[in-house]
Design a protein around this motif. Structure first.
Motif, PDB file in Angstrom:
ATOM      1  N   GLY A 289       7.553   0.626  -2.216  1.00 35.53           N
ATOM      2  CA  GLY A 289       6.636   1.572  -1.850  1.00 35.53           C
ATOM      3  C   GLY A 289       6.797   2.644  -3.038  1.00 35.53           C
ATOM      4  N   ARG A 290       8.034   3.283  -3.182  1.00 34.40           N
ATOM      5  CA  ARG A 290       8.361   4.277  -4.176  1.00 34.40           C
ATOM      6  C   ARG A 290       8.235   3.864  -5.523  1.00 34.40           C
ATOM      7  NH1 ARG A 290      12.820   8.512  -1.191  1.00 34.40           N
ATOM      8  NH2 ARG A 290      11.291   8.987   0.531  1.00 34.40           N
ATOM      9  N   LEU A 293       3.891   2.049  -5.788  1.00 33.01           N
ATOM     10  CA  LEU A 293       2.701   2.902  -5.174  1.00 33.01           C
ATOM     11  C   LEU A 293       2.732   4.316  -5.905  1.00 33.01           C
ATOM     12  CD1 LEU A 293       2.526   2.058  -1.327  1.00 33.01           C
ATOM     13  CD2 LEU A 293       1.468   1.313  -3.149  1.00 33.01           C
ATOM     14  N   THR A 297      -1.092   5.953  -6.412  1.00 31.45           N
ATOM     15  CA  THR A 297      -1.160   7.176  -5.710  1.00 31.45           C
ATOM     16  C   THR A 297      -1.444   8.306  -6.655  1.00 31.45           C
ATOM     17  OG1 THR A 297       0.471   6.417  -3.912  1.00 31.45           O
ATOM     18  CG2 THR A 297       0.166   8.888  -4.179  1.00 31.45           C
ATOM     19  N   TYR A 309      -2.164   6.214   3.727  1.00 27.13           N
ATOM     20  CA  TYR A 309      -1.079   5.655   4.154  1.00 27.13           C
ATOM     21  C   TYR A 309      -0.727   6.210   5.469  1.00 27.13           C
ATOM     22  CZ  TYR A 309      -0.547   4.872  -1.069  1.00 27.13           C
ATOM     23  OH  TYR A 309      -0.695   4.492  -2.499  1.00 27.13           O
ATOM     24  N   CYS A 313       0.533   3.912   8.534  1.00 30.66           N
ATOM     25  CA  CYS A 313       1.725   4.071   8.919  1.00 30.66           C
ATOM     26  C   CYS A 313       1.643   4.115  10.680  1.00 30.66           C
ATOM     27  CB  CYS A 313       2.558   5.043   8.525  1.00 30.66           C
ATOM     28  SG  CYS A 313       3.238   4.792   6.809  1.00 30.66           S
ATOM     29  N   LEU A 338       7.027   0.586   3.245  1.00 36.03           N
ATOM     30  CA  LEU A 338       6.248   0.526   2.132  1.00 36.03           C
ATOM     31  C   LEU A 338       5.204   1.577   2.110  1.00 36.03           C
ATOM     32  CD1 LEU A 338       5.278  -1.223  -0.113  1.00 36.03           C
ATOM     33  CD2 LEU A 338       3.704  -2.428   1.338  1.00 36.03           C
ATOM     34  N   PHE A 339       4.654   1.771   2.978  1.00 38.07           N
ATOM     35  CA  PHE A 339       3.473   2.943   2.948  1.00 38.07           C
ATOM     36  C   PHE A 339       4.034   4.252   3.125  1.00 38.07           C
ATOM     37  CE2 PHE A 339       0.990  -0.810   4.049  1.00 38.07           C
ATOM     38  CZ  PHE A 339       0.177  -1.099   3.127  1.00 38.07           C
ATOM     39  N   GLY A 341       6.910   5.032   1.986  1.00 45.41           N
ATOM     40  CA  GLY A 341       7.953   5.347   0.759  1.00 45.41           C
ATOM     41  C   GLY A 341       7.503   6.273  -0.067  1.00 45.41           C
TER      42      GLY A 341
END
Length: 421
Positions: A289-290, A293, A297, A309, A313, A338-339, A341
Motif C-alpha cells: 500500500g505504501r 498507493l 493518493t 481508504y 478499512c 493495503l488500504f 498503508g
C-alpha cells in the motif's frame, strides 16, 4: 504537562532552506529546495532506519504469547511494555530541543541507532521481566532520535511524498519480515527460545549505524554555529501555530495489531505456532500500500483518497470481527493493511504543505512523535481492559480508531493545494 510544552521541545533539524551546506545563494525562483549532498544514500539510510524499527515493532505480536507464558504474567502486565515505550518517546520529546542546539543531524541519527543496538543486546538472553521492559524504553528512545530525524529530513526534500512512501514502506517491510523470523525462532524448539530472535534486529541495527555514519558524514559536526542555534531557538519559541497539527492526526490502531495473535489464539482457538504469521499478512499489505498507493493518493487528492481508504478499512475490520473464520480473517487483515498503508506517510506529506515553512520541521516532528505516543497508549489501554473483559475488546477499539481516523481527515481544508509538488 501541556501539549504546548511538549511541542516547544521538538525541533529536529533545519527547514529545507538551511539543509544544504553549500550554494546557499542559488536562485530560488522556482522555490524548490537546494540540492542535497549524497541525497540518495541518505534516503536509503533513512529507509534502513525505518526497516530496523519495523522489525522491532512488528515482531512483538508474534512473540507476545511466548512472553506471557515465559514470564507467567497476565495480559495487564503487558501494558508495562507499552508504558516504557511511551516514556521512551516522551523523554525524546523533552530532550530533542537541547540536543539539536549542539548536535548536527548526523550525530543524533547515530545516537538513535546506537541506543537501539543496546536494547537488542540486552534482549538476546532471557532477562528478568523488569529489564526486558526497560529495553522497550531504550528501543523507543533510539527510534525517536533516529527515525524522527530521518523522517523530517526526507520530508524536507522536493517530491517528498514519493520518498516518504519509500521509507515508510521500509518500516512495513521490517514489520513483514519481523513476524516470520520471530515465529520461526520462537517455534523452533519445544522449549521455546524466542529471545534469540533479537540477534536478527541486533545485526540489522549494526548495519543501520554503519550506513548512517557513512551517508551523513557531511553532517557530523559536534556543535552548530551560533546563528543556527539562534534560529532553532526562535522556531522553538513560536509554538502557537502547532495547534494545526491535529488536522493531520493519523491512526495508531496499527499498533494494536500486536494483540492480534493473542486474540486469534484465545478467541478463535488458533494454533499459537501458526497464528504468529497472520500479522505478516497485514504488514505485507501495508508494504504494498505504501509503495503502490502513494502516487494515486497524491494525484487524486490526499483528503479524498484517505477518507475512501478509511471506509474500506472499516468494512474489512468489521469482517475480521464478525466472520468467525480464520482464513477469511487473514485475507481481511491483508487487505486492511493495503488500504491502511498510506495513512501515516500521507499525513506527513500533507503536513509539509499545511504548516508554515518556519514551523515545518518542529510541526512534522511533533506529528510523528505524537503518533508514536498514541501507538503506546492504546495497546497499553487494551491490555488493561483485556485483563477484565478478555482480548475480544481489541475489535471494537480498532473499529473506533479507524472511524476516528477517517473523520479526522474530513477537517482538512478543502481548498488547500494538497497534491502539489
Amino acid at each position: 504537562m501541556s501539549t504546548q510544552t511538549q511541542t516547544e521541545t521538538i525541533v529536529l533539524q533545519p527547514t529545507p532552506h538551511t539543509e544544504a551546506n553549500t550554494n546557499e545563494n542559488e536562485s530560488t525562483q522556482d522555490q524548490s529546495p537546494p540540492e542535497v549532498k549524497w541525497m540518495y544514500p541518505k534516503i536509503l539510510s533513512a529507509g534502513l532506519s525505518f526497516f530496523v524499527a519495523g522489525v522491532n515493532d512488528g515482531s512483538l505480536g508474534s512473540i507476545l504469547p511466548y512472553v506471557i507464558r515465559s514470564y507467567d504474567i497476565s495480559t495487564d502486565m503487558v501494558a508495562v511494555l507499552y508504558g516504557t515505550t511511551f516514556f521512551g518517546w516522551l523523554v525524546a520529546a523533552l530532550t530533542n530541543s537541547t540536543m539539536t542546539q549542539y548536535l548536527d543531524l548526523g550525530p543524533i541519527l547515530c545516537l538513535g541507532a546506537a541506543i537501539q543496538i543496546l536494547a537488542h543486546v540486552l534482549r538476546v538472553w532471557l532477562p528478568p521481566f523488569g529489564l526486558f521492559a526497560v529495553t522497550f524504553f531504550l528501543a523507543s528512545l533510539g527510534q525517536a532520535y533516529n527515525d524522527t530525524h530521518a523522517n523530517t529530513f526526507v520530508a524536507s526534500l522536493h517530491g517528498a511524498h514519493r520518498y516518504l512512501g519509500f521509507i515508510h514502506a521500509m518500516y512495513m517491510a521490517g514489520c513483514l519480515v519481523g513476524p516470520f523470523v520471530a515465529t520461526g525462532v520462537a517455534s523452533a524448539n519445544v522449549d521455546s527460545k524466542w529471545y534469540l530472535f533479537y540477534v536478527f534486529p541486533l545485526g540489522v541495527g549494526i548495519a543501520n549505524l554503519a550506513l548512517v555514519g557513512a551517508s551523513f558524514r557531511d553532517r557530523m559536526a559536534s556543535a552548530l554555529t551560533s546563528s543556527r542555534r539562534r534560529e532553532r531557538r526562535e522556531r522553538n519559541a513560536s509554538g502557537g501555530a502547532l495547534k494545526e497539527i491535529k488536522e493531520t492526526l493519523s491512526i495508531s490502531g496499527v499498533w494494536l495489531l500486536s494483540w492480534m495473535v493473542e486474540y486469534l489464539v484465545n478467541v478463535r482457538d488458533g494454533d499459537v505456532k501458526q497464528m504468529g504469521y497472520v500479522p505478516a499478512g497485514f504488514y505485507g499489505g501495508a508494504f504494498l500500500g505504501r509503495l503502490l498507493l502513494a502516487e494515486p493518493t497524491h494525484r487524486f487528492g490526499e483528503r479524498r483518497m484517505i477518507f475512501i481508504y478509511a471506509v474500506l478499512c472499516l468494512g474489512l475490520q468489521l469482517i475480521f470481527w464478525l466472520v468467525p473464520n480464520i482464513i477469511t480473517e487473514a485475507v481481511a487483515v491483508s487487505l486492511l493493511g493495503l488500504f491502511m498503508g498510506p495513512f501515516f506517510a500521507t499525513g506527513i506529506s500533507v503536513g509539509t504543505k499545511i504548516f508554515p515553512p518556519e514551523l515545518q520541521s518542529s510541526a512534522i516532528a511533533f506529528v510523528f512523535v505524537f503518533g508514536q505516543i498514541g501507538g503506546s497508549v492504546f495497546p497499553a489501554l487494551t491490555g488493561i481492559i483485556a485483563t477484565r473483559v478478555g482480548v475480544q475488546v481489541l475489535q471494537p477499539m480498532l473499529v473506533g480508531l479507524i472511524g476516528a481516523s477517517g473523520l479526522s481527515w474530513l477537517i482538512l481544508p478543502k481548498d488547500a493545494e494538497l497534491h502539489r509538488d
